[in-house]
Design a protein around this motif. Structure first.
Motif, PDB file in Angstrom:
ATOM      1  N   TYR A 196      22.086  40.950 -17.911  1.00 37.01           N
ATOM      2  CA  TYR A 196      21.206  41.634 -16.966  1.00 37.01           C
ATOM      3  C   TYR A 196      21.466  41.112 -15.565  1.00 37.01           C
ATOM      4  CZ  TYR A 196      18.310  43.235 -20.898  1.00 37.01           C
ATOM      5  OH  TYR A 196      17.856  43.826 -22.043  1.00 37.01           O
TER       6      TYR A 196
ATOM      7  N   TYR B 256      16.791  46.207 -22.715  1.00 34.53           N
ATOM      8  CA  TYR B 256      15.432  46.426 -22.257  1.00 34.53           C
ATOM      9  C   TYR B 256      15.471  47.139 -20.910  1.00 34.53           C
ATOM     10  CZ  TYR B 256      13.512  42.884 -25.542  1.00 34.53           C
ATOM     11  OH  TYR B 256      13.123  42.169 -26.653  1.00 34.53           O
TER      12      TYR B 256
ATOM     13  N   GLN C 265      23.226  40.214 -24.453  1.00 37.69           N
ATOM     14  CA  GLN C 265      23.021  41.174 -23.374  1.00 37.69           C
ATOM     15  C   GLN C 265      23.157  40.480 -22.029  1.00 37.69           C
ATOM     16  OE1 GLN C 265      19.470  43.532 -23.915  1.00 37.69           O
ATOM     17  NE2 GLN C 265      19.574  43.398 -26.145  1.00 37.69           N
TER      18      GLN C 265
ATOM     19  N   PHE D   7      13.106  47.447 -17.682  1.00 38.59           N
ATOM     20  CA  PHE D   7      11.952  46.804 -17.059  1.00 38.59           C
ATOM     21  C   PHE D   7      11.314  47.709 -16.006  1.00 38.59           C
ATOM     22  CE2 PHE D   7      11.821  42.377 -18.466  1.00 38.59           C
ATOM     23  CZ  PHE D   7      13.043  42.261 -19.112  1.00 38.59           C
ATOM     24  N   GLY D   8      10.007  47.516 -15.849  1.00 42.88           N
ATOM     25  CA  GLY D   8       9.302  48.153 -14.746  1.00 42.88           C
ATOM     26  C   GLY D   8       9.573  47.413 -13.450  1.00 42.88           C
ATOM     27  N   SER D   9       8.973  47.886 -12.394  1.00 38.24           N
ATOM     28  CA  SER D   9       9.219  47.309 -11.067  1.00 38.24           C
ATOM     29  C   SER D   9       8.415  46.036 -10.833  1.00 38.24           C
ATOM     30  CB  SER D   9       8.906  48.326  -9.977  1.00 38.24           C
ATOM     31  OG  SER D   9       7.604  48.849 -10.166  1.00 38.24           O
TER      32      SER D   9
ATOM     33  N   PHE E 149      19.437  46.058 -17.076  1.00 37.05           N
ATOM     34  CA  PHE E 149      20.392  45.913 -18.168  1.00 37.05           C
ATOM     35  C   PHE E 149      21.776  46.358 -17.716  1.00 37.05           C
ATOM     36  CE2 PHE E 149      22.113  45.819 -22.287  1.00 37.05           C
ATOM     37  CZ  PHE E 149      22.745  47.024 -22.557  1.00 37.05           C
TER      38      PHE E 149
ATOM     39  N   ARG F 265      12.437  41.961  -8.021  1.00 38.61           N
ATOM     40  CA  ARG F 265      12.643  43.140  -8.871  1.00 38.61           C
ATOM     41  C   ARG F 265      12.740  42.728 -10.327  1.00 38.61           C
ATOM     42  NH1 ARG F 265      14.971  47.113  -5.457  1.00 38.61           N
ATOM     43  NH2 ARG F 265      14.626  48.571  -7.164  1.00 38.61           N
ATOM     44  N   GLY F 266      12.571  43.695 -11.227  1.00 37.12           N
ATOM     45  CA  GLY F 266      12.764  43.417 -12.635  1.00 37.12           C
ATOM     46  C   GLY F 266      14.242  43.383 -12.980  1.00 37.12           C
ATOM     47  N   PRO F 267      14.617  42.711 -14.071  1.00 39.82           N
ATOM     48  CA  PRO F 267      16.020  42.694 -14.488  1.00 39.82           C
ATOM     49  C   PRO F 267      16.507  44.097 -14.836  1.00 39.82           C
ATOM     50  CG  PRO F 267      14.776  40.968 -15.601  1.00 39.82           C
ATOM     51  CD  PRO F 267      13.782  41.862 -14.918  1.00 39.82           C
TER      52      PRO F 267
ATOM     53  N   LEU G  19      13.746  39.164 -26.842  1.00 39.57           N
ATOM     54  CA  LEU G  19      14.743  38.484 -26.006  1.00 39.57           C
ATOM     55  C   LEU G  19      14.127  37.290 -25.306  1.00 39.57           C
ATOM     56  CD1 LEU G  19      16.650  41.420 -24.283  1.00 39.57           C
ATOM     57  CD2 LEU G  19      17.214  40.181 -26.386  1.00 39.57           C
TER      58      LEU G  19
END
Lengths: 111, 113
Positions: free
Chosen positions: A36, B102, A34, B104-106, A46, A42-44, A99
């Protein structure tokens, strides 16, 4: 032990060029791979998933290849833009495990 | 469509105080749920994951615990925070292992002082 290596910690390219990021795997035979994107604070997010029986996958300006013999994946962004600047992550997966994320490669696209 | 909510966005807590971070998912059922932590300049470290209500797997022994009281709710807790617990905490969900990305949240930026 299993190891993920991305080609470099940072890659600088000029706007309009093609960015190529590399992921290599050691002692690992992932069934899926995968990619990202992560922006600072911030979050990754996809982007793409490629399976071991797929050689190539495309999504808009993105292209991912997966060479299970070389244990390597290449991630290409064509016609790169400054908005593509981010850290890119490539966690592999066996298909029945969580992961594992490496530090990723920071891409900086200059105008 | 599926959404994931994580709060609070930022938190400053004194050493020795308790912690509770909450994450909820909407629009799906029986998701896999994950808690990751990211220290400054480092990769994501998996802390806990859950494949069902009440089922928690711990990846790293530490000062933290997780619970899944409902199908789409995942909580990260600590009884007494340490300075080393500071970091960026991310909740994520996926359908099943491996074949799906996946979401993801903030994230929650936790600073222990």
């Amino acid at each position: 032990s299993q190891k993920i290596e991305q080609n470099s910690e940072a890659l600088n390219i000029q706007e309009g060029k093609t960015a190529t990021l590399t992921c290599n795997y050691t002692n690992y035979s992932p069934a899926y791979l995968q990619w990202y994107r992560q922006d600072p604070g911030r979050g990754p997010v996809f982007l793409l998933l490629i399976r071991e029986n797929e050689k190539e996958k495309r999504k808009e300006r993105l292209k991912v290849t997966f060479d299970t013999t070389l244990k390597q994946s290449l991630f290409h962004i064509t016609a790169s833009q400054p908005a593509d600047s981010a850290t890119y992550l490539c966690p592999p997966s066996t298909g029945y495990s969580t992961l594992t994320f490496g530090k990723g490669t920071m891409l900086l696209v200059s105008p | 469509s599926q959404t994931i909510h994580q709060w609070p966005a930022t938190l400053v807590q004194p050493v020795g105080s308790p912690l509770s971070l909450e994450c909820t998912v909407e629009g799906t059922s029986n998701p896999n749920l994950y808690w990751y932590r990211q220290a400054a300049g480092r990769g994501l470290q998996l802390l806990f994951y859950s494949v069902g209500i009440g089922q928690i797997s711990s990846e790293v022994p530490q000062n933290l615990s997780a619970s899944r009281p409902q199908d789409r709710q995942f909580i990260l807790s600590s009884k007494k925070l340490l300075l080393s617990d500071s970091g960026f905490y991310l909740c994520a969900w996926s359908h099943i292992f491996g074949g799906y990305g996946y979401t993801f949240g903030s994230g929650t930026r936790l600073t222990v002082v």
